[in-house]
Design an enzyme around this catalytic site. Sequence first.
Site, short mmCIF file in Angstrom:
data_model
loop_
_atom_site.label_atom_id
_atom_site.label_comp_id
_atom_site.label_asym_id
_atom_site.label_seq_id
_atom_site.Cartn_x
_atom_site.Cartn_y
_atom_site.Cartn_z
N GLY A 180 9.38 -2.44 -3.74
CA GLY A 180 8.66 -1.30 -3.30
C GLY A 180 8.79 -1.26 -1.78
O GLY A 180 9.48 -1.88 -0.94
N SER A 202 3.05 4.86 -2.37
CA SER A 202 2.70 5.68 -1.37
C SER A 202 3.95 6.12 -0.62
O SER A 202 5.06 5.25 -0.57
CB SER A 202 1.48 5.53 -0.70
OG SER A 202 1.97 4.10 0.23
N HIS A 247 -1.53 -6.83 -0.38
CA HIS A 247 -2.32 -7.99 -1.09
C HIS A 247 -3.38 -7.17 -1.89
O HIS A 247 -3.94 -7.75 -2.98
CB HIS A 247 -2.93 -9.03 -0.36
CG HIS A 247 -3.62 -8.45 1.29
ND1 HIS A 247 -2.78 -8.01 2.20
CD2 HIS A 247 -4.98 -8.08 1.33
CE1 HIS A 247 -3.57 -7.45 3.04
NE2 HIS A 247 -4.84 -7.57 2.71
N HIS A 252 -8.41 -30.86 15.54
CA HIS A 252 -8.48 -30.37 16.97
C HIS A 252 -7.11 -30.96 17.56
O HIS A 252 -6.78 -32.05 17.42
CB HIS A 252 -9.55 -31.23 17.60
CG HIS A 252 -9.51 -31.15 19.12
ND1 HIS A 252 -10.03 -29.90 19.93
CD2 HIS A 252 -8.99 -31.99 20.28
CE1 HIS A 252 -9.77 -29.97 21.35
NE2 HIS A 252 -9.25 -31.19 21.46
P1 FAD Z 1 4.94 0.33 -3.42
O1 FAD Z 1 5.20 -0.78 -2.56
O2 FAD Z 1 5.01 1.70 -2.55
O3 FAD Z 1 5.75 0.55 -4.71
C1 FAD Z 1 5.96 1.72 -5.48
C2 FAD Z 1 7.17 1.59 -5.94
O4 FAD Z 1 7.17 2.52 -7.17
C3 FAD Z 1 8.29 2.03 -5.24
O5 FAD Z 1 9.40 0.64 -5.37
C4 FAD Z 1 8.77 3.27 -5.75
O6 FAD Z 1 10.22 3.32 -5.62
C5 FAD Z 1 8.53 3.09 -7.26
N1 FAD Z 1 8.32 4.33 -7.88
C6 FAD Z 1 7.63 5.73 -7.58
N2 FAD Z 1 7.64 6.46 -8.37
C7 FAD Z 1 8.21 6.05 -9.48
C8 FAD Z 1 8.83 6.65 -10.74
N3 FAD Z 1 8.37 7.75 -11.19
N4 FAD Z 1 9.75 5.82 -11.56
C9 FAD Z 1 9.99 4.49 -11.12
N5 FAD Z 1 9.62 4.05 -9.91
C10 FAD Z 1 8.71 4.56 -9.06
N6 FAD Z 1 0.74 -4.01 3.77
C11 FAD Z 1 0.24 -5.20 4.07
O7 FAD Z 1 -0.65 -5.62 3.23
N7 FAD Z 1 0.73 -5.73 5.12
C12 FAD Z 1 1.50 -5.47 5.81
O8 FAD Z 1 1.69 -5.98 6.89
C13 FAD Z 1 1.88 -4.04 5.79
N8 FAD Z 1 2.82 -3.68 6.64
C14 FAD Z 1 3.38 -2.38 6.42
C15 FAD Z 1 4.36 -2.02 7.10
C16 FAD Z 1 4.94 -0.45 6.92
C17 FAD Z 1 5.96 0.03 8.22
C18 FAD Z 1 4.55 0.11 6.02
C19 FAD Z 1 5.07 1.38 5.68
C20 FAD Z 1 3.65 -0.46 4.88
C21 FAD Z 1 2.98 -1.74 5.39
N9 FAD Z 1 2.05 -2.18 4.33
C22 FAD Z 1 1.47 -3.42 4.46
C23 FAD Z 1 1.57 -1.40 3.08
C24 FAD Z 1 2.38 -1.98 1.82
O9 FAD Z 1 3.88 -1.72 2.06
C25 FAD Z 1 1.83 -0.99 0.79
O10 FAD Z 1 0.47 -0.94 0.73
C26 FAD Z 1 2.13 -1.77 -0.78
O11 FAD Z 1 3.50 -1.82 -0.61
C27 FAD Z 1 1.85 -0.90 -1.59
O12 FAD Z 1 2.32 -1.55 -2.97
P2 FAD Z 1 2.41 -0.61 -4.46
O13 FAD Z 1 2.63 -1.53 -5.25
O14 FAD Z 1 1.01 0.04 -4.58
O15 FAD Z 1 3.29 0.52 -3.94
#
Ligand code: FAD
Length: 452
Positions: free
Chosen positions: A39, A145, A323, A446
């Site tokens: 993701g 997102s 997380h 420490h």
């Molecule tokens: P996502 O990781 O967005 O995964 C969703 C997946 O669903 C994607 O792979 C997408 O392709 C897939 N998908 C969507 N629609 C479909 C569909 N219809 N069919 C099949 N597949 C689909 N969070 C932290 O906790 N620590 C950090 O340091 C941090 N740094 C970040 C830095 C950046 C630059 C960014 C942009 C984000 C960061 N985040 C961080 C946020 C974190 O990446 C997200 O909160 C997290 O990835 C959310 O996880 P998720 O599984 O909900 O969704």
Amino acid sequence: MEFDVTIIGAGPGGYVCAIRAAQLGFKTAIIEKEKTLGGTCLNVGCIPSKALLDSSEHYLAAKEELAQHGVVVEKLSLDLKTLIARKGKIVSDLTGGIDYLMKKNKIERINGKGKLLSANEIEIADNQGQKRKITSKNIVLATGSIPAELPFLKFDGKNIISSTEALSLEKVPKHLIVVGGGVIGLELGSVWKRLGAKVTIIEHSDKIAAGSDTQMSTKLLQILKKQGLEFRLACKVTGAKVTKNEVVVSFENTKESNKPEEVSGDVVMACIGRRPYSDGLGLEELGVEKDKRGSVIINDHFQTKYPNIYAIGDLVRGPMLAHKAEEEGVAVAEIMAGQAGHVNYLTVPSVVYTWPELASVGYTEEQLKEKGIDYKVGTFPFTANGRAKAMASTEGLCKVLAEKSTDKVLGVHILGPRASDMIAEAVIAMEFSASSEDIARTFHAHPTLSEV
Ligand code: FAD
């Protein structure tokens, strides 16, 4: 094909949920539209940004800090291509690791875009437009997102970019204008500043890292300004004009009666937040409800209006953090298995990966005031810490908020070196309802930063 549990989206929410579901004995499938798993987090979020963070910190250390240790670097130069390639290798190693975990846990990986046809049927369209259908007793939506876009600041991938492109720039911008002084803007703004760009951050609010404890974010602002980052706070971006090699960003200074101002640079990175992504998922057709922000509405058990369709991660309410998505993934799998899956949202830690880092858990002082909770506050600076002195990284402080009558820890905010690692102790303390005295009477080796 028929499954017990099918997860749509293989980010940290989705893949963790799949693993837990498989461990609990469910016949599990995961659908992902991209070629790689992991993701946003693994591909264009947490991991690549941290790879750049560390590289840029090494570069800055070689340029400005090693000399005081007697380490002399002559003819220093930046090989951006290698730096970006290293990031790519870390990403591909980790996404490959998720592939391995899917196989190891016997999870069926399905490549393509998933769409709900009914409460038990999903259609999957692959890259060639070929469609197939599967059925599943339970479905978990974990589609994450995408970067939010302002209508007058459309991403063009070159001059106006999102965080995704900012992870792979081919050259260091001369002047990077960052729209949004939140977590991602501050982190990636710091990266490109260390690598040599002039960086101006325009923020609508009058503080940076808006949700943070104000004392801490004010201190962070001071430190970042000293590092040379420029800030325009309380300024609302209203437009952008791209000329040949320049973007002129216009904004209104809300502290000076909306006085119009302009700033020009070669690259604009818009980091105004992210929006839940459910395009083409079939939610409208099935009547799965969303709120104004676009988050799928769920109950306390992560269920949508269909009891067997769950939603987790960035797609639902709450902080958009990896997380948080992971914990929800575990909780949902356990709930589906009839167990007591649960997430304690008060103890979700959050980190701003600047240097020093700002890590927090629990309530801010402003939130406690708003809730009318009587509290005590204790702060301690890193300047008085031996390890921080040895590291030459003494900026920042640790702040503990505890309930006045019981001494129970209600919030911990750490602005300092490696705060992201240290916050774990505070998370555990809060999870176990510790008092601040419990932490104070616990051994801390420490000399370590944790003594602060
Ligand atoms: P996502 O990781 O967005 O995964 C969703 C997946 O669903 C994607 O792979 C997408 O392709 C897939 N998908 C969507 N629609 C479909 C569909 N219809 N069919 C099949 N597949 C689909 N969070 C932290 O906790 N620590 C950090 O340091 C941090 N740094 C970040 C830095 C950046 C630059 C960014 C942009 C984000 C960061 N985040 C961080 C946020 C974190 O990446 C997200 O909160 C997290 O990835 C959310 O996880 P998720 O599984 O909900 O969704």
